[in-house]
Design a protein around this motif. Structure first.
Motif, short mmCIF file in Angstrom:
data_model
loop_
_atom_site.label_atom_id
_atom_site.label_comp_id
_atom_site.label_asym_id
_atom_site.label_seq_id
_atom_site.Cartn_x
_atom_site.Cartn_y
_atom_site.Cartn_z
N ASN A 138 0.83 -1.20 0.00
CA ASN A 138 0.00 0.00 0.00
C ASN A 138 0.87 1.26 0.00
O ASN A 138 0.85 2.05 0.95
CB ASN A 138 -0.92 -0.01 1.22
N PRO A 139 1.66 1.49 -1.07
CA PRO A 139 2.52 2.67 -1.11
C PRO A 139 1.77 3.99 -1.07
O PRO A 139 2.32 4.99 -0.58
CB PRO A 139 3.29 2.51 -2.42
N PRO A 140 0.51 4.08 -1.55
CA PRO A 140 -0.19 5.36 -1.39
C PRO A 140 -0.32 5.80 0.07
O PRO A 140 -0.47 6.99 0.34
CB PRO A 140 -1.57 5.08 -2.01
N TYR A 141 -0.27 4.84 0.98
CA TYR A 141 -0.31 5.19 2.40
C TYR A 141 1.09 5.31 2.99
O TYR A 141 1.45 6.35 3.55
CB TYR A 141 -1.11 4.14 3.17
N SER A 142 1.90 4.27 2.85
CA SER A 142 3.21 4.25 3.51
C SER A 142 4.20 5.22 2.86
O SER A 142 4.83 6.04 3.55
CB SER A 142 3.78 2.82 3.47
N ALA A 143 4.35 5.15 1.55
CA ALA A 143 5.34 5.98 0.87
C ALA A 143 4.97 7.47 0.92
O ALA A 143 5.82 8.33 1.15
CB ALA A 143 5.49 5.53 -0.58
N VAL A 144 3.68 7.76 0.74
CA VAL A 144 3.26 9.15 0.77
C VAL A 144 3.47 9.75 2.16
O VAL A 144 3.82 10.93 2.29
CB VAL A 144 1.78 9.27 0.33
N ARG A 145 3.29 8.95 3.19
CA ARG A 145 3.51 9.45 4.55
C ARG A 145 4.97 9.84 4.74
O ARG A 145 5.28 10.88 5.34
CB ARG A 145 3.11 8.38 5.57
N PHE A 146 5.91 9.03 4.22
CA PHE A 146 7.33 9.36 4.34
C PHE A 146 7.68 10.60 3.51
O PHE A 146 8.47 11.45 3.94
CB PHE A 146 8.20 8.18 3.90
N LEU A 147 7.10 10.71 2.32
CA LEU A 147 7.36 11.87 1.49
C LEU A 147 6.82 13.14 2.15
O LEU A 147 7.48 14.19 2.13
CB LEU A 147 6.72 11.68 0.11
N PHE A 148 5.64 13.05 2.74
CA PHE A 148 5.06 14.20 3.43
C PHE A 148 5.93 14.59 4.62
O PHE A 148 6.18 15.79 4.86
CB PHE A 148 3.65 13.85 3.90
N THR A 149 6.42 13.62 5.36
CA THR A 149 7.27 13.89 6.52
C THR A 149 8.56 14.58 6.09
O THR A 149 9.01 15.55 6.73
CB THR A 149 7.60 12.59 7.26
N THR A 150 9.18 14.08 5.03
CA THR A 150 10.41 14.69 4.54
C THR A 150 10.18 16.12 4.08
O THR A 150 10.97 17.03 4.38
CB THR A 150 10.98 13.86 3.38
#
Length: 331
Positions: A75-87
């Protein structure tokens, strides 16, 4: 066959086939056979299952955790986007509050540094809580189906849902902490860097668990978002940043003590500035100003850490219990 045995055919023939069968020898033999086979054999016992589920509680927990691992990984729309938003937020805050953590000459410098902490908690914490709600809502639907099939119980599912967030939030905290701590310019000591990561980690954790909890006690994630947003406003109001604890009216101060964001800011500010003896323009030291204006004591940081962990455990427990106690299936 249906035509021959129809009521119309029986009427034409003048025969009641049900009555004929009831008075036949075949009926008597079938009844005797049924009665004989209905009696248990001597020495036999009723069917008994030691547990409701085929696997042990620990096996159920590991299976649910493994299932959640693959669910999050796919589920990259959840996990990856969260990391990108944090960065992105970390870089934005780092540039906005550039080197403000090292400035300790004015009271405003401390307000600016605390503002960076307050903004991080507000932006990333609320984003974590909001983004996890639709994920948990979908996973709960799957849980209802699989629990009805007897695959596992509620607590193993809650265990897997809670535990899978821990490593993801840990990586999220490391990414945010390294970028922001360096760019804002907080004091580079092991203990202070550890406390910063510690409070940010458990803050993001209890925000995430809070988002999960609101879904567990409501029918869907839309209602959960409405309810949780009301508490975000209260948490911001009583966080101690807009109005410090020492200036909150005594009849409202009780809410400050049950506000998790207030304890997060307490831990972050007290651990970073509560032991600094540099003089401000007012003549008092940084530690004295933090104590008199905010009511933050450096010696109390350890207890604040326990309180933050307590909020995290509390929200996680309510989520697990609510998953077991409430059933919002519509069919």
């Amino acid at each position: 066959m249906l035509e021959v045995t129809s009521e119309a055919q029986e009427a034409a023939l003048g025969v009641n086939f049900a009555e004929v069968y009831t008075n036949s020898e075949l009926y008597k033999r079938n009844k005797e056979l049924i009665n004989a086979n209905s009696q248990p054999t001597p020495g036999s016992f009723d069917i008994y299952f030691r547990t409701q589920y085929s696997q042990s509680f620990w096996t159920q927990c590991m299976a649910c955790l493994w299932k959640q691992h693959w669910s999050y990984w796919r589920n990259p729309p959840y996990s990856a986007v969260r990391f990108l938003f944090t960065t992105f937020i970390a870089l934005m805050f780092g540039t906005i509050f550039w080197d403000m953590g090292s400035k300790r000459e004015k009271q405003q410098d401390l307000f600016n540094a605390m503002g960076s902490m307050y903004a991080a908690v507000t932006f990333i914490g609320v984003q974590n809580a909001a983004s996890v709600q639709p994920v948990v809502s979908i996973e709960r639907t799957v849980f209802y189906r699989e629990r009805a099939a007897g695959m596992y119980s509620a607590f193993p599912y809650a265990f897997g849902q809670i535990m899978i967030e821990i490593p993801y939030i840990f990586v999220q905290t490391i990414v945010y902490g390294l970028i922001v701590y360096a760019m804002i310019g907080f004091e580079w000591t092991i203990i202070k860097f550890f406390w910063y990561l510690f409070f940010m980690y458990f803050t993001l954790l209890y925000f995430t668990f809070y988002g999960m909890m609101t879904v567990a006690v409501t029918p869907n994630h839309n209602i959960a978002a409405i309810i949780s947003s009301a508490f975000y406003a209260l948490w911001n109001l009583f966080s101690g940043f807009i109005v410090p604890r020492t200036r909150i009216p005594i009849w409202w101060r009780w809410y400050y003590y049950i506000c998790p964001v207030a304890w997060t800011l307490y831990g972050l500010v007290a651990s970073q500035f509560g032991d600094i003896s540099d003089k401000l323009e007012s003549g008092e030291t940084v530690s004295e100003f933090v104590s008199s204006y905010f009511g933050f004591e450096h010696d109390f940081v350890g207890y604040v850490a326990i309180i933050i962990v307590g909020f995290t455990v509390l929200f996680g427990f309510i989520f697990a219990y609510s998953i077991k106690a409430f059933n919002f299936q519509t069919r």
